[in-house]
Design a protein around this motif. Sequence first.
Motif, PDB file in Angstrom:
ATOM      1  N   ARG A 120       0.824  -1.209   0.000  1.00 52.26           N
ATOM      2  CA  ARG A 120       0.000   0.000   0.000  1.00 52.26           C
ATOM      3  C   ARG A 120       0.857   1.258   0.000  1.00 52.26           C
ATOM      4  N   GLN A 121       2.170   1.117   0.074  1.00 56.10           N
ATOM      5  CA  GLN A 121       3.085   2.254   0.139  1.00 56.10           C
ATOM      6  C   GLN A 121       3.929   2.320  -1.120  1.00 56.10           C
ATOM      7  N   GLY A 122       4.114   3.523  -1.645  1.00 53.17           N
ATOM      8  CA  GLY A 122       4.931   3.674  -2.835  1.00 53.17           C
ATOM      9  C   GLY A 122       5.544   5.056  -2.914  1.00 53.17           C
ATOM     10  N   ARG A 123       6.142   5.335  -4.083  1.00 52.77           N
ATOM     11  CA  ARG A 123       6.745   6.640  -4.355  1.00 52.77           C
ATOM     12  C   ARG A 123       6.381   7.047  -5.771  1.00 52.77           C
ATOM     13  N   ILE A 124       6.148   8.354  -5.949  1.00 55.90           N
ATOM     14  CA  ILE A 124       5.797   8.863  -7.276  1.00 55.90           C
ATOM     15  C   ILE A 124       7.014   8.758  -8.194  1.00 55.90           C
ATOM     16  N   TYR A 125       6.838   8.072  -9.323  1.00 54.82           N
ATOM     17  CA  TYR A 125       7.879   7.932 -10.335  1.00 54.82           C
ATOM     18  C   TYR A 125       7.808   9.092 -11.330  1.00 54.82           C
ATOM     19  N   TYR A 165       2.552   7.724 -12.388  1.00 54.94           N
ATOM     20  CA  TYR A 165       3.047   6.377 -12.128  1.00 54.94           C
ATOM     21  C   TYR A 165       3.576   6.341 -10.711  1.00 54.94           C
ATOM     22  N   VAL A 166       3.221   5.268  -9.995  1.00 53.93           N
ATOM     23  CA  VAL A 166       3.677   5.058  -8.635  1.00 53.93           C
ATOM     24  C   VAL A 166       4.462   3.755  -8.599  1.00 53.93           C
ATOM     25  N   ASP A 167       5.681   3.817  -8.079  1.00 57.44           N
ATOM     26  CA  ASP A 167       6.479   2.612  -7.882  1.00 57.44           C
ATOM     27  C   ASP A 167       6.167   2.021  -6.525  1.00 57.44           C
ATOM     28  N   LEU A 168       5.956   0.701  -6.501  1.00 56.82           N
ATOM     29  CA  LEU A 168       5.789  -0.051  -5.260  1.00 56.82           C
ATOM     30  C   LEU A 168       7.079  -0.837  -5.060  1.00 56.82           C
ATOM     31  N   PRO A 169       8.072  -0.258  -4.372  1.00 59.91           N
ATOM     32  CA  PRO A 169       9.397  -0.884  -4.285  1.00 59.91           C
ATOM     33  C   PRO A 169       9.386  -2.276  -3.657  1.00 59.91           C
ATOM     34  N   ASP A 170       8.488  -2.525  -2.708  1.00 61.95           N
ATOM     35  CA  ASP A 170       8.443  -3.843  -2.069  1.00 61.95           C
ATOM     36  C   ASP A 170       8.051  -4.940  -3.052  1.00 61.95           C
ATOM     37  N   ASP A 171       7.371  -4.560  -4.146  1.00 63.36           N
ATOM     38  CA  ASP A 171       6.857  -5.540  -5.102  1.00 63.36           C
ATOM     39  C   ASP A 171       7.528  -5.463  -6.474  1.00 63.36           C
ATOM     40  N   GLY A 172       8.311  -4.413  -6.738  1.00 64.00           N
ATOM     41  CA  GLY A 172       8.907  -4.251  -8.057  1.00 64.00           C
ATOM     42  C   GLY A 172       7.875  -3.961  -9.135  1.00 64.00           C
ATOM     43  N   VAL A 173       6.811  -3.245  -8.758  1.00 56.23           N
ATOM     44  CA  VAL A 173       5.692  -2.978  -9.662  1.00 56.23           C
ATOM     45  C   VAL A 173       5.521  -1.465  -9.811  1.00 56.23           C
ATOM     46  N   ARG A 174       5.135  -1.038 -11.010  1.00 53.46           N
ATOM     47  CA  ARG A 174       4.801   0.367 -11.271  1.00 53.46           C
ATOM     48  C   ARG A 174       3.331   0.421 -11.664  1.00 53.46           C
ATOM     49  N   VAL A 175       2.561   1.310 -11.018  1.00 53.19           N
ATOM     50  CA  VAL A 175       1.115   1.404 -11.198  1.00 53.19           C
ATOM     51  C   VAL A 175       0.748   2.796 -11.698  1.00 53.19           C
ATOM     52  N   MET A 176      -0.134   2.877 -12.704  1.00 54.31           N
ATOM     53  CA  MET A 176      -0.672   4.175 -13.122  1.00 54.31           C
ATOM     54  C   MET A 176      -1.919   4.446 -12.287  1.00 54.31           C
ATOM     55  N   SER A 177      -2.009   5.646 -11.740  1.00 58.52           N
ATOM     56  CA  SER A 177      -3.111   5.966 -10.846  1.00 58.52           C
ATOM     57  C   SER A 177      -3.321   7.467 -10.780  1.00 58.52           C
ATOM     58  N   ARG A 178      -4.514   7.822 -10.356  1.00 55.34           N
ATOM     59  CA  ARG A 178      -4.764   9.202  -9.960  1.00 55.34           C
ATOM     60  C   ARG A 178      -3.996   9.424  -8.663  1.00 55.34           C
ATOM     61  N   ILE A 179      -3.403  10.609  -8.513  1.00 52.57           N
ATOM     62  CA  ILE A 179      -2.658  10.946  -7.299  1.00 52.57           C
ATOM     63  C   ILE A 179      -3.323  12.156  -6.677  1.00 52.57           C
ATOM     64  N   VAL A 223       3.736   7.998  -1.120  1.00 50.89           N
ATOM     65  CA  VAL A 223       2.284   7.965  -1.272  1.00 50.89           C
ATOM     66  C   VAL A 223       1.736   6.704  -0.626  1.00 50.89           C
ATOM     67  N   ALA A 224       0.444   6.753  -0.291  1.00 47.32           N
ATOM     68  CA  ALA A 224      -0.246   5.608   0.299  1.00 47.32           C
ATOM     69  C   ALA A 224      -1.507   5.322  -0.499  1.00 47.32           C
ATOM     70  N   LEU A 225      -1.796   4.048  -0.702  1.00 49.02           N
ATOM     71  CA  LEU A 225      -2.992   3.624  -1.420  1.00 49.02           C
ATOM     72  C   LEU A 225      -4.237   3.990  -0.636  1.00 49.02           C
ATOM     73  N   ASP A 226      -5.272   4.419  -1.333  1.00 50.08           N
ATOM     74  CA  ASP A 226      -6.546   4.751  -0.713  1.00 50.08           C
ATOM     75  C   ASP A 226      -7.657   4.470  -1.715  1.00 50.08           C
ATOM     76  N   MET A 230     -12.835   3.518  -6.548  1.00 45.87           N
ATOM     77  CA  MET A 230     -11.632   3.285  -7.336  1.00 45.87           C
ATOM     78  C   MET A 230     -10.417   3.522  -6.448  1.00 45.87           C
ATOM     79  N   PHE A 231      -9.256   3.062  -6.921  1.00 48.83           N
ATOM     80  CA  PHE A 231      -8.056   3.297  -6.129  1.00 48.83           C
ATOM     81  C   PHE A 231      -7.391   4.596  -6.550  1.00 48.83           C
ATOM     82  N   VAL A 232      -6.771   5.227  -5.576  1.00 44.87           N
ATOM     83  CA  VAL A 232      -5.948   6.415  -5.770  1.00 44.87           C
ATOM     84  C   VAL A 232      -4.761   6.287  -4.825  1.00 44.87           C
ATOM     85  N   PHE A 233      -3.746   7.078  -5.056  1.00 43.41           N
ATOM     86  CA  PHE A 233      -2.656   7.195  -4.092  1.00 43.41           C
ATOM     87  C   PHE A 233      -2.692   8.608  -3.547  1.00 43.41           C
ATOM     88  N   ARG A 234      -2.436   8.748  -2.251  1.00 38.37           N
ATOM     89  CA  ARG A 234      -2.445  10.057  -1.585  1.00 38.37           C
ATOM     90  C   ARG A 234      -1.062  10.387  -1.070  1.00 38.37           C
TER      91      ARG A 234
END
Length: 134
Positions: free
Chosen positions: A55-60, A80-94, A108-111, A124-128
């Motif tokens: 649920r935690q990431g950083r803005i790429y 794009y938000v990187d989820l470093p714990d998972d090695g995944v990049r997600v497109m999302s509203r921020i 950022v945190a998932l919400d 829907m999901f967003v990151f805050r």
Amino acid sequence: MSMSDNSFRPDVFRAEPPTLLGSHCGSCGRKAFPPREVCPSCGEPSLGDPVELSRQGRIYSYTVVRQAPPGLSTPYVLGYVDLPDDGVRVMSRIESVRDGDVRIGAPVALDAREDPGQPEPKRMFVFRTGGEPA
């Protein structure tokens, strides 16, 4: 089903608590979002149940959207938000808790939030930025 559980895409997102669902390759270990039937890294079938992603990431990277279809207010931030714990990049509203919090590298945190583009109430999901999820 309450609105808090009413995800716009239950195959990739649970609204309560906010959780992204991805796939995990049993062969090479790579995770992917959204879930894939075939691993994007090694080509092996991705079998098994979806896995919960961090649920935690950083803005790429991000952009400010100033034009949108009717019913979607602007401006809004898409990135794009990187989820470093998972090695995944997600497109999302921020979404920003405080003005100026949206910047490359910001934590950022998932919400979840109501999706205004749906005819029935869906979440829907967003990151805050700037703190814990609301």
